[in-house]
Design a protein around this motif. Sequence first.
Motif, PDB file in Angstrom:
ATOM      1  N   UNK A  48      53.383 -47.650 -29.181  1.00 11.84           N
ATOM      2  CA  UNK A  48      53.296 -48.010 -30.587  1.00 11.84           C
ATOM      3  C   UNK A  48      52.004 -48.815 -30.723  1.00 11.84           C
ATOM      4  N   UNK A  49      51.073 -48.344 -31.556  1.00  9.55           N
ATOM      5  CA  UNK A  49      49.735 -48.922 -31.615  1.00  9.55           C
ATOM      6  C   UNK A  49      49.413 -49.399 -33.031  1.00  9.55           C
ATOM      7  N   UNK A  50      48.593 -50.448 -33.142  1.00  9.88           N
ATOM      8  CA  UNK A  50      48.256 -50.964 -34.474  1.00  9.88           C
ATOM      9  C   UNK A  50      47.319 -50.053 -35.267  1.00  9.88           C
ATOM     10  N   UNK A  51      46.559 -49.175 -34.566  1.00  6.23           N
ATOM     11  CA  UNK A  51      45.640 -48.272 -35.271  1.00  6.23           C
ATOM     12  C   UNK A  51      45.700 -46.869 -34.672  1.00  6.23           C
ATOM     13  N   UNK A  52      45.261 -45.909 -35.449  1.00  5.56           N
ATOM     14  CA  UNK A  52      45.192 -44.523 -34.988  1.00  5.56           C
ATOM     15  C   UNK A  52      44.191 -44.393 -33.841  1.00  5.56           C
ATOM     16  N   UNK A  53      43.095 -45.109 -33.920  1.00  7.96           N
ATOM     17  CA  UNK A  53      42.074 -45.048 -32.866  1.00  7.96           C
ATOM     18  C   UNK A  53      42.634 -45.491 -31.511  1.00  7.96           C
ATOM     19  N   UNK A  54      43.398 -46.574 -31.502  1.00  8.16           N
ATOM     20  CA  UNK A  54      44.001 -47.039 -30.245  1.00  8.16           C
ATOM     21  C   UNK A  54      45.016 -46.028 -29.717  1.00  8.16           C
ATOM     22  N   UNK A  55      45.749 -45.396 -30.619  1.00  8.29           N
ATOM     23  CA  UNK A  55      46.707 -44.368 -30.201  1.00  8.29           C
ATOM     24  C   UNK A  55      45.978 -43.190 -29.580  1.00  8.29           C
ATOM     25  N   UNK A  56      44.870 -42.768 -30.187  1.00  3.38           N
ATOM     26  CA  UNK A  56      44.088 -41.655 -29.641  1.00  3.38           C
ATOM     27  C   UNK A  56      43.558 -41.980 -28.248  1.00  3.38           C
ATOM     28  N   UNK A  57      43.109 -43.210 -28.037  1.00  4.80           N
ATOM     29  CA  UNK A  57      42.617 -43.607 -26.714  1.00  4.80           C
ATOM     30  C   UNK A  57      43.737 -43.538 -25.674  1.00  4.80           C
ATOM     31  N   UNK A  58      44.936 -44.001 -26.041  1.00  5.07           N
ATOM     32  CA  UNK A  58      46.081 -43.944 -25.121  1.00  5.07           C
ATOM     33  C   UNK A  58      46.495 -42.496 -24.857  1.00  5.07           C
ATOM     34  N   UNK A  59      46.449 -41.647 -25.883  1.00  2.39           N
ATOM     35  CA  UNK A  59      46.771 -40.225 -25.719  1.00  2.39           C
ATOM     36  C   UNK A  59      45.765 -39.573 -24.775  1.00  2.39           C
ATOM     37  N   UNK A  60      44.492 -39.912 -24.933  1.00  2.00           N
ATOM     38  CA  UNK A  60      43.454 -39.368 -24.055  1.00  2.00           C
ATOM     39  C   UNK A  60      43.709 -39.749 -22.596  1.00  2.00           C
ATOM     40  N   UNK A  61      44.086 -40.996 -22.357  1.00  2.00           N
ATOM     41  CA  UNK A  61      44.407 -41.441 -20.993  1.00  2.00           C
ATOM     42  C   UNK A  61      45.619 -40.705 -20.438  1.00  2.00           C
ATOM     43  N   UNK A  62      46.650 -40.552 -21.270  1.00  2.00           N
ATOM     44  CA  UNK A  62      47.864 -39.846 -20.844  1.00  2.00           C
ATOM     45  C   UNK A  62      47.553 -38.386 -20.530  1.00  2.00           C
ATOM     46  N   UNK A  63      46.748 -37.747 -21.380  1.00  4.48           N
ATOM     47  CA  UNK A  63      46.335 -36.363 -21.162  1.00  4.48           C
ATOM     48  C   UNK A  63      45.613 -36.231 -19.817  1.00  4.48           C
ATOM     49  N   UNK A  64      44.691 -37.138 -19.533  1.00  4.73           N
ATOM     50  CA  UNK A  64      43.945 -37.102 -18.267  1.00  4.73           C
ATOM     51  C   UNK A  64      44.883 -37.225 -17.068  1.00  4.73           C
ATOM     52  N   UNK A  65      45.857 -38.115 -17.173  1.00  2.00           N
ATOM     53  CA  UNK A  65      46.823 -38.274 -16.065  1.00  2.00           C
ATOM     54  C   UNK A  65      47.643 -36.995 -15.861  1.00  2.00           C
ATOM     55  N   UNK A  66      48.054 -36.353 -16.950  1.00  4.64           N
ATOM     56  CA  UNK A  66      48.821 -35.097 -16.842  1.00  4.64           C
ATOM     57  C   UNK A  66      47.986 -34.007 -16.172  1.00  4.64           C
ATOM     58  N   UNK A  67      46.734 -33.891 -16.553  1.00  3.72           N
ATOM     59  CA  UNK A  67      45.860 -32.882 -15.945  1.00  3.72           C
ATOM     60  C   UNK A  67      45.679 -33.196 -14.458  1.00  3.72           C
ATOM     61  N   UNK A  68      45.489 -34.467 -14.113  1.00  8.46           N
ATOM     62  CA  UNK A  68      45.361 -34.855 -12.706  1.00  8.46           C
ATOM     63  C   UNK A  68      46.620 -34.499 -11.918  1.00  8.46           C
ATOM     64  N   UNK A  69      47.800 -34.727 -12.516  1.00  8.39           N
ATOM     65  CA  UNK A  69      49.067 -34.368 -11.861  1.00  8.39           C
ATOM     66  C   UNK A  69      49.130 -32.869 -11.585  1.00  8.39           C
ATOM     67  N   UNK A  70      48.741 -32.074 -12.565  1.00  8.13           N
ATOM     68  CA  UNK A  70      48.776 -30.617 -12.406  1.00  8.13           C
ATOM     69  C   UNK A  70      47.806 -30.185 -11.318  1.00  8.13           C
TER      70      UNK A  70
END
Length: 124
Positions: A48-70
């Motif tokens: 839960x993030x105070x801004x859309x920009x912070x949420x996008x940054x967290x999504x980008x990090x999560x996406x990178x971790x998922x790709x690394x796992x794969x």
Amino acid sequence: MILRLDGAKKRSVYQGPGLGVWYALEYPTGRTLAWWEGEEGEREEIGDFPTLEEAYEAIEDHFSRKVDEIMASLDEDEVLGPLFASEYPEGEEGEGEEPPWDLYTPDEPPEDWDDDAEDMDPIL
């Protein structure tokens, strides 16, 4: 983007076959929820993030971790090659030949070009 009745905007940020979908739900106040949904119904809360920009940054990090796992789960034989190889892979038909990326130039239309297409209205 989907606009909900409460004024929140639901956006799918990243998606792909085998990866799932990353969502951001932005409320009118700017507060944004982010989560990931897998293809088999899995769901992970990103936060839960105070801004859309912070949420996008967290999504980008999560996406990178998922790709690394794969990538870590792939066998050596399954590791992907470069996306834009300049030559065909070794041992296959056409070895050493350049792929047909430039089938024609704007000055030379392909042989099967439809000359009647000029009479058609452009699609806008």
